[in-house]
Design a protein around this motif. Structure first.
Motif, PDB file in Angstrom:
ATOM      1  N   CYS A 244      49.721  45.958  30.165  1.00  0.00           N
ATOM      2  CA  CYS A 244      49.055  47.256  30.170  1.00  0.00           C
ATOM      3  C   CYS A 244      47.778  47.189  30.990  1.00  0.00           C
ATOM      4  O   CYS A 244      47.096  46.168  30.992  1.00  0.00           O
ATOM      5  CB  CYS A 244      48.709  47.665  28.738  1.00  0.00           C
ATOM      6  SG  CYS A 244      50.144  47.713  27.646  1.00  0.00           S
ATOM      7  N   SER A 245      47.459  48.284  31.673  1.00  0.00           N
ATOM      8  CA  SER A 245      46.248  48.349  32.486  1.00  0.00           C
ATOM      9  C   SER A 245      45.787  49.797  32.604  1.00  0.00           C
ATOM     10  O   SER A 245      46.568  50.721  32.342  1.00  0.00           O
ATOM     11  CB  SER A 245      46.529  47.782  33.881  1.00  0.00           C
ATOM     12  OG  SER A 245      45.372  47.841  34.696  1.00  0.00           O
ATOM     13  N   ASN A 246      44.526  49.973  33.026  1.00  0.00           N
ATOM     14  CA  ASN A 246      44.092  51.322  33.375  1.00  0.00           C
ATOM     15  C   ASN A 246      44.924  51.777  34.574  1.00  0.00           C
ATOM     16  O   ASN A 246      45.464  52.859  34.589  1.00  0.00           O
ATOM     17  CB  ASN A 246      42.589  51.406  33.617  1.00  0.00           C
ATOM     18  CG  ASN A 246      42.040  50.338  34.533  1.00  0.00           C
ATOM     19  OD1 ASN A 246      42.677  49.314  34.805  1.00  0.00           O
ATOM     20  ND2 ASN A 246      40.835  50.550  35.003  1.00  0.00           N
ATOM     21  N   THR A 247      45.059  50.968  35.581  1.00  0.00           N
ATOM     22  CA  THR A 247      45.996  51.146  36.686  1.00  0.00           C
ATOM     23  C   THR A 247      46.156  49.793  37.379  1.00  0.00           C
ATOM     24  O   THR A 247      45.176  49.189  37.780  1.00  0.00           O
ATOM     25  CB  THR A 247      45.490  52.176  37.718  1.00  0.00           C
ATOM     26  OG1 THR A 247      45.197  53.400  37.053  1.00  0.00           O
ATOM     27  CG2 THR A 247      46.521  52.438  38.789  1.00  0.00           C
ATOM     28  N   HIS A 248      47.378  49.344  37.529  1.00  0.00           N
ATOM     29  CA  HIS A 248      47.637  48.063  38.189  1.00  0.00           C
ATOM     30  C   HIS A 248      47.448  48.188  39.699  1.00  0.00           C
ATOM     31  O   HIS A 248      47.838  49.199  40.287  1.00  0.00           O
ATOM     32  CB  HIS A 248      49.075  47.606  37.928  1.00  0.00           C
ATOM     33  CG  HIS A 248      49.327  47.165  36.533  1.00  0.00           C
ATOM     34  ND1 HIS A 248      49.548  48.057  35.507  1.00  0.00           N
ATOM     35  CD2 HIS A 248      49.398  45.937  35.989  1.00  0.00           C
ATOM     36  CE1 HIS A 248      49.753  47.377  34.387  1.00  0.00           C
ATOM     37  NE2 HIS A 248      49.665  46.094  34.648  1.00  0.00           N
TER      38      HIS A 248
ATOM     39  N   ARG B 299      51.117  44.759  40.174  1.00  0.00           N
ATOM     40  CA  ARG B 299      52.359  45.354  39.665  1.00  0.00           C
ATOM     41  C   ARG B 299      53.577  44.573  40.179  1.00  0.00           C
ATOM     42  O   ARG B 299      54.505  44.281  39.421  1.00  0.00           O
ATOM     43  CB  ARG B 299      52.459  46.818  40.094  1.00  0.00           C
ATOM     44  CG  ARG B 299      53.721  47.520  39.594  1.00  0.00           C
ATOM     45  CD  ARG B 299      53.775  48.983  40.011  1.00  0.00           C
ATOM     46  NE  ARG B 299      52.600  49.716  39.580  1.00  0.00           N
ATOM     47  CZ  ARG B 299      52.382  50.149  38.340  1.00  0.00           C
ATOM     48  NH1 ARG B 299      53.291  49.920  37.413  1.00  0.00           N
ATOM     49  NH2 ARG B 299      51.291  50.801  38.036  1.00  0.00           N
TER      50      ARG B 299
ATOM     51  N   ASP C  15      50.689  51.727  33.035  1.00  0.00           N
ATOM     52  CA  ASP C  15      49.343  52.228  33.331  1.00  0.00           C
ATOM     53  C   ASP C  15      48.883  53.229  32.276  1.00  0.00           C
ATOM     54  O   ASP C  15      49.674  54.067  31.829  1.00  0.00           O
ATOM     55  CB  ASP C  15      49.315  52.920  34.695  1.00  0.00           C
ATOM     56  CG  ASP C  15      49.601  51.957  35.836  1.00  0.00           C
ATOM     57  OD1 ASP C  15      49.296  50.762  35.694  1.00  0.00           O
ATOM     58  OD2 ASP C  15      50.121  52.411  36.863  1.00  0.00           O
TER      59      ASP C  15
ATOM     60  N   ASN D 219      38.761  50.838  39.601  1.00  0.00           N
ATOM     61  CA  ASN D 219      40.156  51.225  39.583  1.00  0.00           C
ATOM     62  C   ASN D 219      40.571  51.682  40.980  1.00  0.00           C
ATOM     63  O   ASN D 219      40.607  52.869  41.269  1.00  0.00           O
ATOM     64  CB  ASN D 219      40.333  52.335  38.545  1.00  0.00           C
ATOM     65  CG  ASN D 219      41.773  52.650  38.299  1.00  0.00           C
ATOM     66  OD1 ASN D 219      42.622  52.388  39.128  1.00  0.00           O
ATOM     67  ND2 ASN D 219      42.048  53.239  37.161  1.00  0.00           N
TER      68      ASN D 219
END
Length: 160
Positions: A26-30, A35, A47, A92
């Motif tokens: 899980c990430s805020n955005t990869h 990814r 994400d 990010n």
């Protein structure tokens, strides 16, 4: 934390060891390369960007924040044992180079600690983290970076 110079190679090793079919990162955005390394292992990159971060036309501070409510809901649904780590990308970049607030990093870490999930921090551009913070604008760039680094490292090193 992985340095920018060795990140891609280190990520491939990390996600190959921790990943695999049935695992979620899980990430805020990869990042796109992150990814790719996750998915190469057979795991899934998920994400959790906040809603405001999904709208480039909107003006808001810290649009790179993790949606912590969605993250916790996903952990409950999927099972913490299937999530080897939660990755916080700072700033990010895949979300348009948006900063992440220190409070959001703390809140994300608290959720990870609650479920026994490794909290992982991917620093892209540290200085951007505070560009939206009025409190920090009074500090010089050198002191700002130094203060940001100290706060982040202390947060990462403190055990739950």
């Amino acid at each position: 934390m992985l340095s920018q110079l060795t990140r891609r190679a280190s990520e491939k090793i990390l996600f190959t060891v921790l990943g695999g079919k049935g695992k979620y990162f899980c990430s805020n955005t990869h990042f796109d390369t992150t990814r790719a390394n996750v998915e190469y292992s057979g795991a899934e990159a998920v994400d959790f960007m906040t809603e405001v971060g999904k709208h480039p036309e909107m003006k808001a501070d810290f649009k790179g924040n993790m949606d912590t409510e969605a993250l916790e809901s996903f952990i409950k649904k999927t099972g913490a044992e299937n999530i080897p780590l939660v990755l916080m990308t700072v700033t990010n970049n895949s979300g348009g180079g948006q900063p992440v607030s220190m409070q959001n990093i703390k809140d994300t870490r608290k959720i990870c600690d609650k479920y026994g999930i490794l909290s992982f921090w991917m620093p892209a551009v540290l200085l951007k983290m505070h560009t939206s913070s009025k409190e920090e604008k009074r500090v010089t760039r050198t002191n700002l970076l130094s203060k940001s680094l100290r706060r982040c490292f202390l947060m990462l090193m403190v055990a739950p």
